[in-house]
Enzyme design. Structure first.
Site, mmCIF file in Angstrom:
data_model
loop_
_atom_site.group_PDB
_atom_site.id
_atom_site.type_symbol
_atom_site.label_atom_id
_atom_site.label_comp_id
_atom_site.label_asym_id
_atom_site.label_seq_id
_atom_site.Cartn_x
_atom_site.Cartn_y
_atom_site.Cartn_z
ATOM 1 N N ASN A 24 6.857 -27.264 40.439
ATOM 2 C CA ASN A 24 5.666 -26.424 40.403
ATOM 3 C C ASN A 24 5.752 -25.633 39.097
ATOM 4 O O ASN A 24 6.478 -24.647 39.004
ATOM 5 C CB ASN A 24 5.675 -25.503 41.631
ATOM 6 C CG ASN A 24 4.463 -24.588 41.677
ATOM 7 O OD1 ASN A 24 3.665 -24.552 40.743
ATOM 8 N ND2 ASN A 24 4.331 -23.841 42.757
ATOM 9 N N ARG A 112 3.080 -30.299 41.535
ATOM 10 C CA ARG A 112 1.918 -29.554 42.013
ATOM 11 C C ARG A 112 0.931 -29.449 40.853
ATOM 12 O O ARG A 112 1.293 -29.009 39.761
ATOM 13 C CB ARG A 112 2.335 -28.154 42.449
ATOM 14 C CG ARG A 112 1.139 -27.333 42.855
ATOM 15 C CD ARG A 112 1.489 -25.887 43.065
ATOM 16 N NE ARG A 112 0.299 -25.163 43.473
ATOM 17 C CZ ARG A 112 0.056 -23.909 43.138
ATOM 18 N NH1 ARG A 112 0.914 -23.240 42.380
ATOM 19 N NH2 ARG A 112 -1.025 -23.311 43.542
ATOM 20 N N HIS A 201 -5.190 -23.927 47.509
ATOM 21 C CA HIS A 201 -4.209 -23.860 48.607
ATOM 22 C C HIS A 201 -4.328 -25.081 49.526
ATOM 23 O O HIS A 201 -3.881 -25.040 50.674
ATOM 24 C CB HIS A 201 -4.413 -22.621 49.503
ATOM 25 C CG HIS A 201 -4.053 -21.318 48.867
ATOM 26 N ND1 HIS A 201 -4.693 -20.143 49.191
ATOM 27 C CD2 HIS A 201 -3.116 -20.995 47.948
ATOM 28 C CE1 HIS A 201 -4.175 -19.148 48.500
ATOM 29 N NE2 HIS A 201 -3.225 -19.634 47.729
ATOM 30 N N HIS A 229 -4.652 -18.847 55.245
ATOM 31 C CA HIS A 229 -3.470 -18.805 54.375
ATOM 32 C C HIS A 229 -3.471 -17.443 53.697
ATOM 33 O O HIS A 229 -4.260 -17.191 52.787
ATOM 34 C CB HIS A 229 -3.532 -19.941 53.347
ATOM 35 C CG HIS A 229 -2.408 -19.902 52.345
ATOM 36 N ND1 HIS A 229 -1.410 -20.840 52.300
ATOM 37 C CD2 HIS A 229 -2.129 -19.015 51.356
ATOM 38 C CE1 HIS A 229 -0.554 -20.533 51.333
ATOM 39 N NE2 HIS A 229 -0.982 -19.432 50.738
ATOM 40 N N LEU A 230 -2.606 -16.551 54.173
ATOM 41 C CA LEU A 230 -2.602 -15.173 53.664
ATOM 42 C C LEU A 230 -1.289 -14.893 52.950
ATOM 43 O O LEU A 230 -0.307 -14.454 53.555
ATOM 44 C CB LEU A 230 -2.790 -14.185 54.831
ATOM 45 C CG LEU A 230 -3.944 -14.485 55.808
ATOM 46 C CD1 LEU A 230 -3.945 -13.465 56.947
ATOM 47 C CD2 LEU A 230 -5.282 -14.479 55.084
ATOM 48 N N GLY A 231 -1.257 -15.197 51.667
ATOM 49 C CA GLY A 231 -0.079 -14.878 50.848
ATOM 50 C C GLY A 231 -0.515 -13.826 49.856
ATOM 51 O O GLY A 231 -1.342 -12.960 50.169
ATOM 52 N N ARG A 262 -6.556 -9.772 43.784
ATOM 53 C CA ARG A 262 -7.911 -10.291 43.523
ATOM 54 C C ARG A 262 -8.906 -9.720 44.524
ATOM 55 O O ARG A 262 -8.593 -9.573 45.701
ATOM 56 C CB ARG A 262 -7.936 -11.820 43.622
ATOM 57 C CG ARG A 262 -7.109 -12.494 42.579
ATOM 58 C CD ARG A 262 -7.138 -14.013 42.750
ATOM 59 N NE ARG A 262 -5.839 -14.566 42.394
ATOM 60 C CZ ARG A 262 -5.262 -15.608 42.982
ATOM 61 N NH1 ARG A 262 -5.894 -16.263 43.942
ATOM 62 N NH2 ARG A 262 -4.076 -16.009 42.612
ATOM 63 N N ASP A 303 1.829 -5.281 48.531
ATOM 64 C CA ASP A 303 2.733 -5.813 49.550
ATOM 65 C C ASP A 303 2.362 -5.208 50.904
ATOM 66 O O ASP A 303 2.397 -3.997 51.093
ATOM 67 C CB ASP A 303 4.179 -5.474 49.166
ATOM 68 C CG ASP A 303 5.168 -6.247 50.032
ATOM 69 O OD1 ASP A 303 4.953 -6.327 51.257
ATOM 70 O OD2 ASP A 303 6.146 -6.763 49.471
ATOM 71 N N ARG A 305 3.914 -5.096 53.579
ATOM 72 C CA ARG A 305 4.978 -4.296 54.212
ATOM 73 C C ARG A 305 4.883 -2.834 53.783
ATOM 74 O O ARG A 305 4.964 -1.924 54.595
ATOM 75 C CB ARG A 305 6.363 -4.831 53.808
ATOM 76 C CG ARG A 305 6.736 -6.099 54.516
ATOM 77 C CD ARG A 305 7.897 -6.768 53.837
ATOM 78 N NE ARG A 305 7.479 -7.329 52.546
ATOM 79 C CZ ARG A 305 8.103 -8.294 51.906
ATOM 80 N NH1 ARG A 305 9.208 -8.787 52.395
ATOM 81 N NH2 ARG A 305 7.652 -8.777 50.773
ATOM 82 N N GLY A 351 2.927 -15.630 53.563
ATOM 83 C CA GLY A 351 3.674 -14.369 53.696
ATOM 84 C C GLY A 351 3.096 -13.361 54.667
ATOM 85 O O GLY A 351 3.786 -12.901 55.574
ATOM 86 N N ASN A 355 4.089 -13.150 58.810
ATOM 87 C CA ASN A 355 4.951 -11.983 59.077
ATOM 88 C C ASN A 355 4.267 -10.730 59.571
ATOM 89 O O ASN A 355 4.922 -9.851 60.125
ATOM 90 C CB ASN A 355 5.720 -11.628 57.799
ATOM 91 C CG ASN A 355 6.679 -12.718 57.395
ATOM 92 O OD1 ASN A 355 7.605 -13.032 58.142
ATOM 93 N ND2 ASN A 355 6.450 -13.319 56.248
ATOM 94 N N GLU A 405 4.648 -25.808 51.272
ATOM 95 C CA GLU A 405 3.899 -26.622 50.314
ATOM 96 C C GLU A 405 4.796 -27.646 49.618
ATOM 97 O O GLU A 405 4.364 -28.759 49.328
ATOM 98 C CB GLU A 405 3.222 -25.704 49.286
ATOM 99 C CG GLU A 405 2.034 -24.977 49.908
ATOM 100 C CD GLU A 405 1.578 -23.754 49.113
ATOM 101 O OE1 GLU A 405 2.239 -22.699 49.220
ATOM 102 O OE2 GLU A 405 0.577 -23.848 48.398
#
Ligand code: ADP
Length: 428
Positions: A24, A112, A201, A229-231, A262, A303, A305, A351, A355, A405
């Site tokens: 990648n 990729r 994605h 897809h939540l990264g 974004r 982040d 978290r 991510g 989580n 991926e």
């Protein structure tokens, strides 16, 4: 997939070769994984970052982890002037573990590639002609495809005899119907500049869709899914019977959900307004919407978290950022529910999706009438396994399915090699 391209690989590696190297290549980094497709084991993984930053302060960093374990992790620094040097370093690290690129066990390299445009709807064996087509897509993917192309060129120079395969982020979305893929703008202008919704994605959405069907005990063709897809980047897709029918990212990965940096959806007039009223250049607005917006623009942190911690401390800006993030997510769940008509599962991945129990809970809160809910106990469980987090008899399942991926790229690459072997390499 266009008819003119070979879909299977020439048989260049011995039939016993089962390893696939996944590359990648980003503008200043290369991430890699070596997998053995005989049993799906990860033999090594790593990354080289800060490529091209020269000697002195900003030297490159390389982290190599053999055999999937953190135990043998090796790290080194030093100047890595370009992708060729980066790949040479990767080859050295692999060779150190007896997994060198010259090994007869290596069946192929899977790359990729972010943008495959409308031309590539399937993984494709890289030839000079295919590479030229990927280059023709640079105007629609100026931030991503050039780095992918450099990675491919470098890897081909290193092992010109080996099958190399491009796996496109956009491919899974090429099944979108025209009414979902087209923007409602002047058709001639759109077509002249290849402006349409491509989606990204896709490798993750494809992988997660199949695994989610497995989790439900059904074939992919039997289920309708909303995949989230939540990264750092984030996208939603509506998948009917294993095929993507809508997705939230568009011409570029800027459209759709609120992301780490974004904005996702905004009124396009925001751009004219900032140009006319704030005197910002196109590049300024580009940076604003891609790098200084989303969660980071709203509260200074991207982040989830950290945002969770701040909310617990009563931080209002973090709370608002979270609420805006979840509100957008909920709107897409509702929209794709309507697009699909019947939904078997809402699937969270990447991510944040894998989580963050609070995001999953908030995203479906109040949607009980749609058959959607999470079980608080199940949702709180932390696990790396695909799992259901909805109550036992829920009409619509809510699932968490970790994405992979690299494994998907390796599987798609190896499938082409295997098909080439069955064909005896005659197509070459
Ligand atoms: P990328 O898009 O860079 O591949 P990932 O899928 O790895 O990103 O997601 C990274 C994001 O996942 C982080 O920015 C963070 O917001 C979120 N994340 C990771 N771990 C957790 C966690 N334990 N709880 C909440 N969010 C998390």
């Amino acid at each position: 997939m266009t008819g003119s391209h070979r879909t299977t690989a020439p048989a260049t590696a011995p039939a016993t070769a089962t390893r696939v190297l996944v590359l990648n290549s980003g503008s200043s980094s290369v991430k890699y994984q070596l997998l053995d497709m005989a049993d799906g084991t990860r033999l090594a993984s790593g990354l080289v970052e800060r490529i091209g930053e020269g000697a002195g302060e900003g030297t490159a960093r390389m982290v190599h982890t053999p055999h999937a374990g953190e135990a043998g992790r090796r790290e080194r620094g030093g100047p890595v002037p370009d992708h060729a040097a980066a790949l040479k370093a990767v080859a050295e690290e692999l060779a150190h573990d007896g997994l060198g690129l010259d090994s007869p066990a290596l069946a192929a390299i899977g790359h990729r590639v972010v943008h495959g445009g409308m031309r590539f709807s399937a993984p494709t064996v890289i030839t000079d002609e295919v590479l030229a087509e990927i280059e023709r897509l640079v105007p629609v993917a100026p931030l991503h495809n050039p780095a992918n192309i450099t990675g491919i060129r470098t890897a081909r120079a290193l092992r010109p005899d080996l099958t190399q395969v491009a796996v496109f982020d956009t491919a899974f979305h090429t099944t979108m119907p025209e009414y979902a893929a087209r923007y409602a703008i002047d058709v001639e202008t759109a077509d002249a500049h290849r402006i349409r919704r491509y989606g990204f994605h896709g490798t993750s959405h494809a992988f997660v869709s199949r695994r989610a069907a497995e989790l439900l005990g059904k074939a992919p063709e039997e289920v309708n899914l909303i995949v989230l897809h939540l990264g750092n980047g984030a996208s939603a897709s509506a998948v009917r019977a294993g095929r993507c029918v809508d997705t939230s990212m568009g011409l570029t990965p800027l459209e759709g959900l609120v992301m780490g940096t974004r904005s996702g959806d905004v009124d396009p007039a925001v751009t004219f307004h900032l140009r006319r009223v704030a005197g910002m250049s196109v590049d300024d607005v580009d940076v604003l919407l891609n790098k200084r917006s989303g969660l980071v623009g709203l509260c200074g942190d991207n982040d989830m978290r950290e945002i969770g911690r701040r909310i617990e401390e009563g931080d209002e800006r973090a709370r608002l950022a979270f609420d805006i993030y979840v509100h957008r997510l909920k709107k897409y769940i509702g929209a794709y529910y309507a697009v699909l008509g019947r939904v078997d599962a809402v699937v969270f991945t990447a991510g944040v999706g894998e989580n963050s129990a609070p995001v999953r809970e908030a995203a479906v809160a109040g949607l009980e009438e749609l058959g959607l809910a999470v079980d608080a106990g199940l949702n709180a469980v932390r696990s790396d396994a695909p799992r259901l987090v909805s109550p036992a008899r829920a009409r619509v399942a809510v699932a968490v399915v970790p994405t992979d991926e690299e494994l998907e790229i390796a599987e798609q690459t190896f499938a082409l090699v295997a098909a080439g072997r069955r064909g005896g390499g005659r197509e070459s």
